[in-house]
Enzyme design. Structure first.
Site, mmCIF file in Angstrom:
data_model
loop_
_atom_site.group_PDB
_atom_site.id
_atom_site.type_symbol
_atom_site.label_atom_id
_atom_site.label_comp_id
_atom_site.label_asym_id
_atom_site.label_seq_id
_atom_site.Cartn_x
_atom_site.Cartn_y
_atom_site.Cartn_z
ATOM 1 N N HIS A 47 -55.728 35.682 -22.656
ATOM 2 C CA HIS A 47 -56.699 34.810 -22.371
ATOM 3 C C HIS A 47 -56.211 33.203 -22.205
ATOM 4 O O HIS A 47 -54.920 33.042 -22.522
ATOM 5 C CB HIS A 47 -57.797 34.555 -23.706
ATOM 6 C CG HIS A 47 -58.688 36.038 -24.010
ATOM 7 N ND1 HIS A 47 -59.501 35.922 -24.741
ATOM 8 C CD2 HIS A 47 -58.254 37.415 -23.237
ATOM 9 C CE1 HIS A 47 -60.123 37.272 -24.534
ATOM 10 N NE2 HIS A 47 -59.346 37.936 -23.779
ATOM 11 N N GLU A 49 -56.833 30.496 -23.539
ATOM 12 C CA GLU A 49 -56.214 29.929 -24.731
ATOM 13 C C GLU A 49 -55.063 30.277 -25.005
ATOM 14 O O GLU A 49 -54.249 29.353 -25.511
ATOM 15 C CB GLU A 49 -57.380 29.833 -25.800
ATOM 16 C CG GLU A 49 -58.712 29.754 -25.683
ATOM 17 C CD GLU A 49 -59.598 30.710 -25.103
ATOM 18 O OE1 GLU A 49 -60.779 30.773 -25.365
ATOM 19 O OE2 GLU A 49 -59.216 31.539 -24.291
ATOM 20 N N CYS A 77 -63.194 33.629 -28.218
ATOM 21 C CA CYS A 77 -63.599 34.973 -28.896
ATOM 22 C C CYS A 77 -62.749 34.859 -30.340
ATOM 23 O O CYS A 77 -62.180 33.726 -30.470
ATOM 24 C CB CYS A 77 -63.032 35.844 -27.996
ATOM 25 S SG CYS A 77 -61.273 36.049 -27.784
ATOM 26 N N CYS A 80 -58.935 34.451 -30.024
ATOM 27 C CA CYS A 80 -58.449 33.147 -29.756
ATOM 28 C C CYS A 80 -58.665 32.242 -30.796
ATOM 29 O O CYS A 80 -58.013 31.337 -31.232
ATOM 30 C CB CYS A 80 -59.143 32.658 -28.591
ATOM 31 S SG CYS A 80 -58.696 33.695 -26.717
#
Length: 156
Positions: A47, A49, A77, A80
């Protein structure tokens, strides 16, 4: 957030969900940046992040990212949020809410759990319309492409 939105365009160009993230120090210097790359890297943890956090950790030579701010175009999410917790990021700024998997207030609030050993400043809704629009347009285009491909397959 402007820079994070530009990074989201990189994700979109790679066929990924357009999410971008940038991690800066207290003086505004970029320590790490990233965009969604889960599909292209065949990595569910890739992701935006996580990409930014990994880059910053390597740059600083430390897994603790104290006194930093993470800007991300979409609400993080749970994965993260966990990375934010463990890296000790001091401030999180996000754009659009994620009502499906958001862990910072939309679905539930990861950091409101009273047992957490880290406190951070959170600000959501920054440039929310632009961030939401980028994701909405991406999925609208993706649905149209799938519909067109299905029509071609049925007509062939």
């Amino acid at each position: 957030m402007h820079h994070a939105l530009r990074l989201a365009e990189n994700a979109e160009g790679e066929g990924e969900i357009p999410v971008g993230a940038v991690l800066v120090d207290k003086d505004g210097n970029i320590l790490g940046e990233g965009w969604n790359r889960s599909i292209s890297l065949s990595d569910p943890t890739a992701h935006a992040e996580i990409q930014a956090i990994r880059m910053a950790g390597q740059k600083l030579g430390n897994y603790r990212l104290l006194d930093t701010t993470l800007y991300v175009t979409l609400e993080p999410c749970t994965m993260c949020a966990g990375a934010i917790l463990h890296s000790r990021i001091g401030r999180l700024v996000f754009g659009a809410s994620d009502y499906k998997t958001g862990a910072i207030g939309s679905r539930f609030h990861f950091f409101e759990e009273y047992k957490m050993n880290h406190f951070l400043i959170i600000r959501g809704g920054v440039m929310a319309q632009a961030c939401r629009q980028k994701i909405s347009q991406f999925f609208k285009k993706r649905r149209a492409e799938k519909k067109e491909a299905k029509a071609k397959a049925n007509g062939a």
